[in-house]
Design an enzyme around this catalytic site. Structure first.
Site, short mmCIF file in Angstrom:
data_model
loop_
_atom_site.label_atom_id
_atom_site.label_comp_id
_atom_site.label_asym_id
_atom_site.label_seq_id
_atom_site.Cartn_x
_atom_site.Cartn_y
_atom_site.Cartn_z
N HIS A 15 13.41 4.76 12.34
CA HIS A 15 13.08 5.36 10.80
C HIS A 15 14.36 6.76 10.57
CE1 HIS A 15 11.55 6.26 6.76
NE2 HIS A 15 10.47 5.28 7.33
N ARG B 77 3.05 8.42 8.66
CA ARG B 77 2.94 9.70 8.12
C ARG B 77 1.79 10.64 8.97
NH1 ARG B 77 4.98 9.19 3.57
NH2 ARG B 77 5.69 11.02 2.37
N HIS C 88 6.58 5.22 12.88
CA HIS C 88 6.74 6.27 11.74
C HIS C 88 5.54 6.65 11.35
CE1 HIS C 88 5.76 3.12 8.42
NE2 HIS C 88 6.13 2.48 9.63
N GLU D 124 -0.22 -9.25 -0.99
CA GLU D 124 -1.05 -8.55 -0.09
C GLU D 124 -2.42 -7.50 0.23
OE1 GLU D 124 0.56 -5.43 3.61
OE2 GLU D 124 1.77 -7.12 3.89
N ASP E 222 1.00 -1.12 -0.18
CA ASP E 222 0.09 0.06 0.04
C ASP E 222 1.05 1.60 0.10
OD1 ASP E 222 1.21 -0.13 2.41
OD2 ASP E 222 -0.45 -0.55 3.74
N GLU F 235 -2.31 5.22 3.06
CA GLU F 235 -1.80 3.81 2.83
C GLU F 235 -3.75 3.29 2.19
OE1 GLU F 235 -0.25 4.89 5.00
OE2 GLU F 235 1.65 4.91 4.80
C1 UD1 Z 1 6.76 4.67 3.53
C2 UD1 Z 1 5.68 4.99 3.16
C3 UD1 Z 1 4.78 3.89 3.83
C4 UD1 Z 1 5.09 2.75 4.39
C5 UD1 Z 1 6.70 2.69 5.23
C6 UD1 Z 1 7.64 2.04 5.13
C7 UD1 Z 1 4.71 6.09 1.26
C8 UD1 Z 1 3.66 7.36 0.65
N1 UD1 Z 1 4.57 5.61 2.69
O1 UD1 Z 1 6.47 5.83 3.77
O2 UD1 Z 1 2.64 3.20 3.81
O3 UD1 Z 1 4.74 2.22 5.56
O4 UD1 Z 1 7.61 3.79 3.13
O5 UD1 Z 1 8.38 2.40 6.05
O6 UD1 Z 1 4.61 5.63 0.83
N2 UD1 Z 1 14.61 8.15 4.07
C9 UD1 Z 1 15.94 7.56 4.43
N3 UD1 Z 1 16.38 7.01 4.16
C10 UD1 Z 1 15.50 5.55 3.66
C11 UD1 Z 1 14.27 6.17 3.34
C12 UD1 Z 1 13.47 7.72 4.37
O7 UD1 Z 1 16.36 9.32 4.12
O8 UD1 Z 1 16.14 4.97 2.35
C13 UD1 Z 1 13.45 9.49 4.86
C14 UD1 Z 1 13.76 10.55 3.55
O9 UD1 Z 1 14.48 11.96 3.29
C15 UD1 Z 1 12.63 10.49 2.74
C16 UD1 Z 1 10.96 10.34 4.05
O10 UD1 Z 1 12.35 9.72 5.28
O11 UD1 Z 1 11.80 11.51 2.19
C17 UD1 Z 1 10.44 9.92 4.13
O12 UD1 Z 1 9.99 8.56 3.36
P1 UD1 Z 1 8.75 8.05 2.14
O13 UD1 Z 1 9.12 6.43 1.84
O14 UD1 Z 1 8.05 9.75 2.17
O15 UD1 Z 1 7.43 7.69 3.69
P2 UD1 Z 1 7.71 6.92 5.26
O16 UD1 Z 1 7.34 7.09 5.76
O17 UD1 Z 1 9.01 6.03 5.26
N1 UDP Z 2 12.44 -3.38 10.28
C1 UDP Z 2 13.85 -4.31 9.90
N2 UDP Z 2 14.63 -2.82 10.69
C2 UDP Z 2 13.83 -1.75 11.88
C3 UDP Z 2 12.83 -1.76 11.75
C4 UDP Z 2 11.48 -2.31 11.04
O1 UDP Z 2 13.95 -4.60 9.04
O2 UDP Z 2 14.95 -1.24 12.20
C5 UDP Z 2 11.89 -5.05 9.47
C6 UDP Z 2 10.38 -5.35 10.38
O3 UDP Z 2 10.66 -6.52 10.49
C7 UDP Z 2 9.53 -5.60 9.04
C8 UDP Z 2 9.07 -4.12 7.92
O4 UDP Z 2 11.05 -3.52 8.30
O5 UDP Z 2 9.32 -6.06 8.40
C9 UDP Z 2 8.44 -3.02 8.95
O6 UDP Z 2 8.90 -1.94 7.82
P1 UDP Z 2 8.22 -0.47 8.66
O7 UDP Z 2 7.51 -0.56 10.03
O8 UDP Z 2 8.97 0.61 7.78
O9 UDP Z 2 6.82 -0.54 7.14
P2 UDP Z 2 5.19 -1.30 7.82
O10 UDP Z 2 5.53 -2.57 7.98
O11 UDP Z 2 4.82 -0.22 8.78
O12 UDP Z 2 4.53 -0.65 5.88
#
Ligand code: UD1
Ligand code: UDP
Length: 385
Positions: free
Chosen positions: A244, A213, A211, A120, A98, A134
């Site tokens: 995160h 949003r 983490h 999923e 999602d 999501e």
């Molecule tokens: C995204 C997904 C969310 C998912 C989450 C898993 C969307 C809108 N959101 O949210 O559904 O649950 O991923 O973690 O698709 N960043 C880094 N390095 C990384 C990853 C992220 O620096 O490897 C920082 C960046 O500044 C980036 C910010 O995190 O702009 C947000 O990342 P983004 O993918 O937009 O949103 P998430 O909250 O990670």
């Molecule tokens: N996870 C990881 N390292 C971390 C935190 C989470 O590998 O430091 C894994 C966790 O085991 C799970 C997945 O990341 O499988 C969950 O991802 P996240 O919480 O980013 O996203 P969501 O599940 O909420 O979409």
């Protein structure tokens, strides 16, 4: 016979963890030519997973920007995927879950008349705004998909209630359990020094992740204040929070939870480290979707730091409780599990409503069935069998 060309598209950490076992299964299948495209909506957190599971993308759009917004992700993933789809011309695109990458992957495929399989599929809160974005991402992806791989019967029912043809739905279990089965080991040694020196017998370790949003800002601050109080009131508790990389999460967590000897704030952990920490911890407090699926299988109680969940199965089984984000609730509910032994053991039951480790195999069987390579529809995942 020409092989079925399957392109898997993903972009974030959880998608990668849940697609990696499927990519491995697709690569083993002699009827399939499997290619991998990543949008890299996440960068470091995606690369950690790719490296752990040895997945080498054929295409990498590298779109992540610091503090990106939904428009940035949508625009950059959509135009990047157009080029990839034009080059690969897949018979089927597989997207997962999602995220915005998921929705855009399905949309780009639809624009090019390419069939879409949604892994999923069917999770719902039935609230357009929770989680944001999501819930809409998964509904829109379902509307664009030809094949729906639902992890559970509840997810299948959600899809049927929205008018999806039952013949296009396969109940497979969640591939996250496939991944979990390969990572958790009894004699595991942590690479992260802060985890290696933890005494899981002497201290009760609470694993935290947050983490989402919709929790950014006040709700996350409230969660962190509540968590700090839990630690302050319980001298044997150690809180471990792999934070995160989103600066909006990182800054709040460090500001409120930093500088306490029993609060360990870490950068995101490699998934095998996280899974083995979970297997050894006392309980989990999280707003993550994936952790809600993994922890029940390891017999760990989960307090969900959200106001709703799209994963009701473990709530019904009694191992997961949705507690919201108010600091007094965070404290109260954690205190119950720390002080009430009967309540703790009631929740600390190993249940597997989300999978049996064979979801990827069922998905590949479903693809072969859909394309007429096999006339055997895969058996549905049934947690009781
Ligand atoms: C995204 C997904 C969310 C998912 C989450 C898993 C969307 C809108 N959101 O949210 O559904 O649950 O991923 O973690 O698709 N960043 C880094 N390095 C990384 C990853 C992220 O620096 O490897 C920082 C960046 O500044 C980036 C910010 O995190 O702009 C947000 O990342 P983004 O993918 O937009 O949103 P998430 O909250 O990670
Ligand atoms: N996870 C990881 N390292 C971390 C935190 C989470 O590998 O430091 C894994 C966790 O085991 C799970 C997945 O990341 O499988 C969950 O991802 P996240 O919480 O980013 O996203 P969501 O599940 O909420 O979409």
């Amino acid at each position: 016979m020409r092989k079925i060309k399957v392109l898997t598209v993903f972009g974030t950490r959880p998608e990668a963890i849940k697609m990696a076992p499927l990519v491995q299964e697709l690569k083993k299948c002699s009827f399939v030519d499997c290619k991998v495209a990543v949008t890299a909506q996440h960068r470091q957190m995606l690369d950690q997973v790719l490296s752990l599971f040895d997945v080498k993308p054929d295409y990498d759009l590298d779109i992540m920007k610091e503090r990106q917004n939904l428009f940035d992700i949508t625009r950059n993933a959509l135009s990047g995927l157009k080029d990839v789809l034009e080059e690969v011309k897949p018979d089927l695109v597989l997207v997962h879950g999602d995220t915005t990458t998921t929705f855009v992957g399905a949309l780009a495929s639809f624009y090019m008349h390419i069939k879409v399989g949604h892994v999923e599929a069917g999770l719902r809160t039935h609230n357009k705004w929770l989680p944001f974005p999501e819930e809409m991402n998964r509904k829109l992806t379902a509307a664009l998909s030809d094949l729906h791989f639902a992890p559970t019967m509840t997810a299948k029912e959600n899809l049927i209630n929205e008018g999806v043809d039952p013949k296009s739905i396969f109940v497979t279990g969640n591939t996250v359990i496939d991944a979990l089965k390969t990572t958790v080991k009894e004699n595991y040694v942590f690479r992260q020094p802060a985890l290696n020196i933890l005494d899981f017998k002497k201290n009760r370790v609470i694993l935290v992740t947050a983490h989402r949003r919709e929790n950014l800002g006040e709700p996350l601050k409230d969660i962190c204040h509540g968590l700090r109080q839990v630690v302050e009131r319980n001298p044997d508790v150690v809180l471990v929070y792999p934070v995160h990389l989103n600066p909006a999460v990182w800054d709040t967590a460090h500001e409120i939870l930093g500088n306490h000897e029993r609060i360990i704030l870490l950068p995101p952990l490699d998934t095998d480290e996280l899974h083995n920490l979970m297997a050894r911890c006392y309980m989990v407090m999280t707003d993550s979707g994936g952790l809600q699926e993994e922890a029940p299988s390891l017999g760990k109680p989960v307090l969900v730091l959200r106001n709703e969940t799209e994963r009701p199965e473990a709530v019904k089984a009694g191992t997961v409780k949705v507690i919201g984000t108010a600091r007094e609730n965070v404290l109260k509910e954690a205190e119950i599990l720390l002080s009430d032994e009967a309540e703790y053991s009631r929740m600390a039951n190993a249940v597997n409503p989300y999978g049996d480790g064979f979801a990827s195999r069922r998905i590949v069987e479903g693809i072969l069935y859909f394309f007429g390579v096999s006339d055997k529809k895969p058996e549905e995942f049934n947690p009781k069998s």
